[in-house]
Design a protein around this motif. Structure first.
Motif, short mmCIF file in Angstrom:
data_model
loop_
_atom_site.label_atom_id
_atom_site.label_comp_id
_atom_site.label_asym_id
_atom_site.label_seq_id
_atom_site.Cartn_x
_atom_site.Cartn_y
_atom_site.Cartn_z
N MET A 122 120.63 25.35 88.23
CA MET A 122 121.11 26.62 88.79
C MET A 122 122.32 26.39 89.69
O MET A 122 123.30 27.12 89.61
CB MET A 122 119.99 27.31 89.57
N PHE A 123 122.28 25.36 90.55
CA PHE A 123 123.42 25.04 91.40
C PHE A 123 124.63 24.62 90.57
O PHE A 123 125.76 25.00 90.88
CB PHE A 123 123.06 23.96 92.41
N LEU A 124 124.43 23.84 89.53
CA LEU A 124 125.54 23.44 88.66
C LEU A 124 126.14 24.65 87.95
O LEU A 124 127.36 24.76 87.82
CB LEU A 124 125.07 22.40 87.65
N LEU A 125 125.30 25.56 87.51
CA LEU A 125 125.78 26.76 86.84
C LEU A 125 126.58 27.65 87.80
O LEU A 125 127.65 28.15 87.45
CB LEU A 125 124.60 27.53 86.25
N LEU A 126 126.09 27.83 89.01
CA LEU A 126 126.82 28.63 89.99
C LEU A 126 128.15 27.97 90.37
O LEU A 126 129.15 28.66 90.56
CB LEU A 126 125.96 28.86 91.24
N GLY A 127 128.17 26.67 90.51
CA GLY A 127 129.41 25.96 90.80
C GLY A 127 130.43 26.11 89.69
O GLY A 127 131.62 26.31 89.94
N THR A 128 129.98 26.03 88.45
CA THR A 128 130.87 26.22 87.32
C THR A 128 131.41 27.66 87.29
O THR A 128 132.60 27.88 87.04
CB THR A 128 130.13 25.91 86.00
N PHE A 129 130.55 28.62 87.56
CA PHE A 129 130.98 30.01 87.61
C PHE A 129 132.00 30.23 88.72
O PHE A 129 133.01 30.90 88.52
CB PHE A 129 129.77 30.92 87.82
N GLN A 130 131.76 29.65 89.88
CA GLN A 130 132.67 29.79 91.01
C GLN A 130 134.03 29.18 90.68
O GLN A 130 135.07 29.79 90.96
CB GLN A 130 132.07 29.10 92.24
N PHE A 131 134.06 28.01 90.10
CA PHE A 131 135.32 27.37 89.73
C PHE A 131 136.06 28.21 88.69
O PHE A 131 137.27 28.41 88.79
CB PHE A 131 135.06 25.96 89.18
N GLY A 132 135.36 28.71 87.70
CA GLY A 132 135.98 29.54 86.67
C GLY A 132 136.56 30.83 87.23
O GLY A 132 137.65 31.24 86.85
N GLN A 133 135.82 31.46 88.14
CA GLN A 133 136.31 32.70 88.75
C GLN A 133 137.54 32.44 89.60
O GLN A 133 138.50 33.21 89.57
CB GLN A 133 135.20 33.32 89.61
N ALA A 134 137.56 31.36 90.37
CA ALA A 134 138.73 31.01 91.18
C ALA A 134 139.93 30.69 90.29
O ALA A 134 141.06 31.09 90.59
CB ALA A 134 138.40 29.83 92.09
N LEU A 135 139.71 29.99 89.21
CA LEU A 135 140.79 29.65 88.29
C LEU A 135 141.35 30.91 87.62
O LEU A 135 142.57 31.06 87.48
CB LEU A 135 140.28 28.67 87.23
N LEU A 136 140.49 31.84 87.23
CA LEU A 136 140.95 33.10 86.65
C LEU A 136 141.77 33.91 87.65
O LEU A 136 142.83 34.45 87.30
CB LEU A 136 139.75 33.92 86.17
N LEU B 119 153.72 34.29 97.09
CA LEU B 119 152.71 34.91 97.94
C LEU B 119 152.60 34.08 99.21
O LEU B 119 152.40 32.86 99.13
CB LEU B 119 151.37 34.96 97.22
N ASN B 120 152.73 34.72 100.38
CA ASN B 120 152.63 33.94 101.61
C ASN B 120 151.21 33.54 101.93
O ASN B 120 150.98 32.49 102.48
CB ASN B 120 153.31 34.63 102.80
N SER B 121 150.22 34.33 101.59
CA SER B 121 148.82 33.91 101.71
C SER B 121 147.94 34.86 100.91
O SER B 121 148.22 36.05 100.83
CB SER B 121 148.37 33.88 103.18
N TYR B 122 146.91 34.29 100.32
CA TYR B 122 145.94 35.09 99.57
C TYR B 122 144.61 34.36 99.65
O TYR B 122 144.55 33.14 99.45
CB TYR B 122 146.36 35.26 98.11
N THR B 123 143.56 35.09 99.94
CA THR B 123 142.23 34.51 100.05
C THR B 123 141.45 34.80 98.77
O THR B 123 141.29 35.96 98.39
CB THR B 123 141.48 35.08 101.26
N ILE B 124 141.00 33.74 98.13
CA ILE B 124 140.18 33.86 96.93
C ILE B 124 138.72 33.81 97.36
O ILE B 124 138.28 32.83 97.96
CB ILE B 124 140.49 32.74 95.92
N ASN B 125 138.00 34.89 97.08
CA ASN B 125 136.57 34.94 97.40
C ASN B 125 135.78 34.50 96.18
O ASN B 125 135.80 35.15 95.15
CB ASN B 125 136.16 36.36 97.79
N ALA B 126 135.11 33.39 96.32
CA ALA B 126 134.28 32.88 95.25
C ALA B 126 132.82 33.18 95.57
O ALA B 126 132.51 33.81 96.58
CB ALA B 126 134.52 31.39 95.06
N VAL B 127 131.91 32.67 94.76
CA VAL B 127 130.49 33.00 94.92
C VAL B 127 129.93 32.51 96.25
O VAL B 127 129.35 33.26 97.01
CB VAL B 127 129.67 32.41 93.75
N GLY B 128 130.14 31.25 96.57
CA GLY B 128 129.53 30.70 97.77
C GLY B 128 130.49 30.52 98.93
O GLY B 128 130.06 30.30 100.05
#
Length: 157
Positions: A26-40, A124-133
Motif C-alpha cells: 500500500m505504501f509503495l502504491l501510494l508513493g508511485t501514485f504521488q510521483f506520477g501525480q507530481a510528474l503530470l 514560473l517564480n514559484s509553484y507548490t505541487i500538492n501530492a498525496v502525502g
C-alpha cells in the motif's frame, strides 16, 4: 498425523504474512501514485510555459523606442500561460493547472542596443505541487527563453 499438526499451525502465518505484505505494498502504491501525480503536474506546467513563451515571441510589442514592456503585453502573456488564452473574458475561468495564478508568471524581454526586443523569457517564480502525502515548491522552473520573432513597433502600433 504429523503433517496434519504442522499444517494446522501454519494457518495464522498466512494471515500475518498477508497483513505485513499488503501494508508495505500500500505504501509503495501510494508513493508511485504521488510521483506520477507530481510528474503530470510538472509536465502540464512545462506545456503552459511553452505555450506562453510561444505567444510572447510572436506577439506585438510597442514601447515608444525605449526598453520597457507594456502592462497589456505582460498581462496577455501571463494569461496565455495560466489560462491558455491571452485575452480571458471570463474572470472565473479555471487555470490550466490547478492553483496557478498570473502573479506566479515572470516575463522578461531582453533588448539589444537599439532597444529592439531580442529574446523573451517566461518562467514560473514559484509553484507548490500538492501530492498525496506532502507538498513541495519549485522555484524559477519551468523556464523557457525563445527569440522574439513578433512585430515590433517603436512608435506605437
Amino acid at each position: 498425523m504429523i503433517c496434519r499438526l504442522i499444517s494446522h499451525g501454519r494457518r495464522g502465518n498466512v494471515l500475518l504474512e498477508f497483513a505485513l505484505t499488503s501494508s508495505l505494498m500500500m505504501f509503495l502504491l501510494l508513493g508511485t501514485f504521488q510521483f506520477g501525480q507530481a510528474l503530470l503536474t510538472y509536465n502540464n506546467l512545462v506545456n503552459a510555459v511553452r505555450h506562453g513563451a510561444r505567444y510572447a515571441s510572436m506577439a506585438k510589442i510597442s514601447n515608444s523606442g525605449n526598453a520597457t514592456i507594456s502592462n497589456a503585453y505582460l498581462d496577455a502573456v501571463r494569461n496565455a500561460v495560466v489560462y491558455g488564452d491571452p485575452f480571458v473574458s471570463d474572470p472565473d475561468q479555471a487555470p490550466i493547472v490547478a492553483g496557478l495564478q498570473p502573479s506566479q508568471v515572470d516575463v522578461q524581454v531582453e533588448f539589444d542596443a537599439g532597444n529592439v526586443p531580442r529574446n523573451v523569457t517566461v518562467r514560473l517564480n514559484s509553484y507548490t505541487i500538492n501530492a498525496v502525502g506532502t507538498s513541495f515548491t519549485i522555484r524559477n522552473k519551468p523556464s523557457l527563453q525563445i527569440p522574439f520573432l513578433g512585430h515590433y513597433c517603436p512608435t506605437g502600433c
